[in-house]
Design a protein around this motif. Sequence first.
Motif, PDB file in Angstrom:
ATOM      1  N   ASN A  31       0.838  -1.204   0.000  1.00  0.00           N
ATOM      2  CA  ASN A  31       0.000   0.000   0.000  1.00  0.00           C
ATOM      3  C   ASN A  31       0.876   1.260   0.000  1.00  0.00           C
ATOM      4  OD1 ASN A  31       0.939   0.263   2.627  1.00  0.00           O
ATOM      5  ND2 ASN A  31      -1.029  -0.170   3.592  1.00  0.00           N
ATOM      6  N   GLU A  66       3.254  -1.006   3.451  1.00  0.00           N
ATOM      7  CA  GLU A  66       2.843  -2.201   4.191  1.00  0.00           C
ATOM      8  C   GLU A  66       2.379  -3.293   3.230  1.00  0.00           C
ATOM      9  OE1 GLU A  66       1.104   0.134   8.134  1.00  0.00           O
ATOM     10  OE2 GLU A  66      -0.214  -0.333   6.436  1.00  0.00           O
ATOM     11  N   VAL A 102      -0.093  -5.903   2.134  1.00  0.00           N
ATOM     12  CA  VAL A 102      -1.531  -6.029   2.379  1.00  0.00           C
ATOM     13  C   VAL A 102      -2.146  -6.964   1.345  1.00  0.00           C
ATOM     14  CG1 VAL A 102      -1.736  -3.733   3.413  1.00  0.00           C
ATOM     15  CG2 VAL A 102      -2.053  -4.016   0.944  1.00  0.00           C
ATOM     16  N   LYS A 141      -3.891  -5.817   6.338  1.00  0.00           N
ATOM     17  CA  LYS A 141      -2.473  -6.005   6.617  1.00  0.00           C
ATOM     18  C   LYS A 141      -2.145  -7.486   6.791  1.00  0.00           C
ATOM     19  CE  LYS A 141      -2.128  -1.541   8.988  1.00  0.00           C
ATOM     20  NZ  LYS A 141      -1.817  -0.866  10.276  1.00  0.00           N
TER      21      LYS A 141
END
Length: 278
Positions: A127, A131, A133, A139
């Motif tokens: 993202n 992170e 995801v 997540k």
Amino acid sequence: MQNGFYTVTGGMVTQFNRLDMISENLANSRTNGYKQKNGIVGDFMRIYQDKRDELPLPNQTREAAKFLNRSINRVPRLVEEYTDFTMGPIVESGNPLDLALGEKNLFFAVETPGGIRLTRDGAFKINDKGELVTRDGFKVLSRNYFQSRQAITIPFDAINVSVGKDGRIEYLDKTAMDTPVYLDDLMVVRVDNLQDLRAEGDNYFAMPDKKLEEEMNVVTDTRAVYQYMVEKSNVNPIREMTALIETNRLVEMYQKAMNAQMDDMNNDAITKLASIRA
């Protein structure tokens, strides 16, 4: 009372429920990690025979006979729904963030608004915060999530992100291209009794009536994570289409039987009752 009408109605409702499951399976035949839904059709007699020893009624008594309503003892009904957790085909995608699991009882853990959930869909992305995801933006959890409560964050300048079969994530840094930099470890969870899982959405699972954080069996020695791969749905579209045709035909047959009960028999009864003989 026309007992046959209730039997036919129960049969139609059962087929409508089957249609819902088949439609869901067909709609998700291309959904990564989706697991096929199935059902078991039984009848009241079978349920009674399976459960009568648990009832507070001795067998072959007047009370038991009242409980066993003969007018509905053969009504078909969907007595159980379950998920088929057989593995779908694993295909190569060429995307370094696509991951597949080589054992059917292994899952990735993700954080959703409803809590931690499990999934077989390893088509991940990064993202705008860096992170790791899911496609839905949830997540992906690391193995030490319960200690750090931090998401797996991949530097934007990372080169050649690699994920080992044990879930170890590494990448190359521009300043030291020859030495892999350790980043984190994926959380891979093993579920011993797969039927304890409750499906949520297209490809997420939860454990009902349990705190998933306490029940999760986090695997530390797995060798079943495959990079550049993704697991497809285990739905066989041809088989589901055949089941769809069969179910539609059964609905038509029940509809004809219902018309016979409501129209033909009633008309025949009215005609005979209304006839006057000298």
